[in-house]
Motif scaffolding. Structure first.
Motif, PDB file in Angstrom:
ATOM      1  N   TRP A  35       1.046  -1.196  -0.148  1.00 32.04           N
ATOM      2  CA  TRP A  35      -0.115  -0.035  -0.065  1.00 32.04           C
ATOM      3  C   TRP A  35       1.023   1.184  -0.049  1.00 32.04           C
ATOM      4  CZ3 TRP A  35      -5.162   0.018  -0.624  1.00 32.04           C
ATOM      5  CH2 TRP A  35      -5.852  -1.138  -0.442  1.00 32.04           C
ATOM      6  N   ARG A  37       0.777   5.783  -0.544  1.00 28.93           N
ATOM      7  CA  ARG A  37      -0.047   6.938  -0.700  1.00 28.93           C
ATOM      8  C   ARG A  37       0.541   8.021  -1.215  1.00 28.93           C
ATOM      9  NH1 ARG A  37      -1.181   7.904   5.668  1.00 28.93           N
ATOM     10  NH2 ARG A  37       1.049   8.912   6.177  1.00 28.93           N
ATOM     11  N   VAL A  47       3.303   2.933   2.826  1.00 28.24           N
ATOM     12  CA  VAL A  47       2.591   2.815   3.855  1.00 28.24           C
ATOM     13  C   VAL A  47       2.424   1.290   4.685  1.00 28.24           C
ATOM     14  CG1 VAL A  47      -0.142   2.747   4.705  1.00 28.24           C
ATOM     15  CG2 VAL A  47       0.643   4.401   2.817  1.00 28.24           C
ATOM     16  N   TYR A  59       5.621  -2.034   7.886  1.00 27.22           N
ATOM     17  CA  TYR A  59       4.753  -0.839   8.122  1.00 27.22           C
ATOM     18  C   TYR A  59       5.578   0.376   8.080  1.00 27.22           C
ATOM     19  CZ  TYR A  59       0.509  -3.411   9.764  1.00 27.22           C
ATOM     20  OH  TYR A  59      -0.284  -4.362   9.793  1.00 27.22           O
ATOM     21  N   VAL A  63       2.393   5.277  10.364  1.00 27.40           N
ATOM     22  CA  VAL A  63       1.191   4.531  10.372  1.00 27.40           C
ATOM     23  C   VAL A  63       1.107   3.308  11.256  1.00 27.40           C
ATOM     24  CG1 VAL A  63       0.661   5.338   8.000  1.00 27.40           C
ATOM     25  CG2 VAL A  63       1.554   2.760   8.813  1.00 27.40           C
ATOM     26  N   MET A  82      -7.385   1.199   8.621  1.00 29.42           N
ATOM     27  CA  MET A  82      -6.889   2.531   9.143  1.00 29.42           C
ATOM     28  C   MET A  82      -7.854   3.089  10.259  1.00 29.42           C
ATOM     29  SD  MET A  82      -6.055   4.361   5.327  1.00 29.42           S
ATOM     30  CE  MET A  82      -7.670   4.647   5.010  1.00 29.42           C
ATOM     31  N   ASP A  89      -3.072  11.857   6.924  1.00 27.31           N
ATOM     32  CA  ASP A  89      -3.190  10.802   6.373  1.00 27.31           C
ATOM     33  C   ASP A  89      -3.982  10.964   4.805  1.00 27.31           C
ATOM     34  OD1 ASP A  89      -3.818   9.280   9.416  1.00 27.31           O
ATOM     35  OD2 ASP A  89      -1.964   9.122   8.130  1.00 27.31           O
ATOM     36  N   TYR A  93      -4.794   6.623  -1.915  1.00 24.26           N
ATOM     37  CA  TYR A  93      -4.267   5.585  -1.457  1.00 24.26           C
ATOM     38  C   TYR A  93      -4.124   4.351  -2.624  1.00 24.26           C
ATOM     39  CZ  TYR A  93      -3.957   6.913   3.119  1.00 24.26           C
ATOM     40  OH  TYR A  93      -3.498   7.520   4.475  1.00 24.26           O
TER      41      TYR A  93
END
Length: 125
Positions: A35, A37, A47, A59, A63, A82, A89, A93
């Motif tokens: 992931w 963003r 992410v 991670y 986050v 999330m 944030d 994404y």
């Protein structure tokens, strides 16, 4: 491999959202699903990521403790839960797939071969 991310939307600070990334076409057990963003005017950033083979998870520090990545092998879907969302944030994404990416490599977008379209997450009161 086709990827589709969805589940974005508008949420208030300290709220929560769950993004989903479904995969279709050729899938492979050695995939790492990531992931990323991208906020307006900023570069795309990592992410989190999960490996299909052994569930290894990474991670970003920003986050950690708030976001959780899980996978459903039967549905070929990866989720990004999330929680405690913050205005920072806010971003589009993206989910992505790469081959057997580990450690620092799994955090680097250039090693991911397949990308889905983004889904917008807006955190605002």
């Amino acid at each position: 491999v086709q990827l589709q991310a969805f589940g974005g939307g508008l949420v208030q600070p300290w709220g929560f959202l769950r993004l989903s990334c479904s995969t279709s076409g050729r899938t492979f057990s050695s995939a790492t699903m990531g992931w990323f963003r991208q906020a307006p005017g900023k570069e795309r950033e990592f992410v989190g990521a999960i490996r299909w083979s052994d569930g290894g998870i990474y991670y970003a520090d920003s986050v950690k403790g708030r976001f959780t990545i899980t996978r459903d092998n039967a549905k070929n879907t990866v989720y990004l839960q999330m929680n405690s969302l913050k205005p920072e944030d806010t971003a589009v994404y993206f989910c992505a797939a790469g081959t057997n990416l580990r450690s620092a490599i799994a955090t680097m977008s250039r090693f991911y071969q397949y990308w889905g379209q983004g889904t917008l997450v807006t955190v605002s009161s």
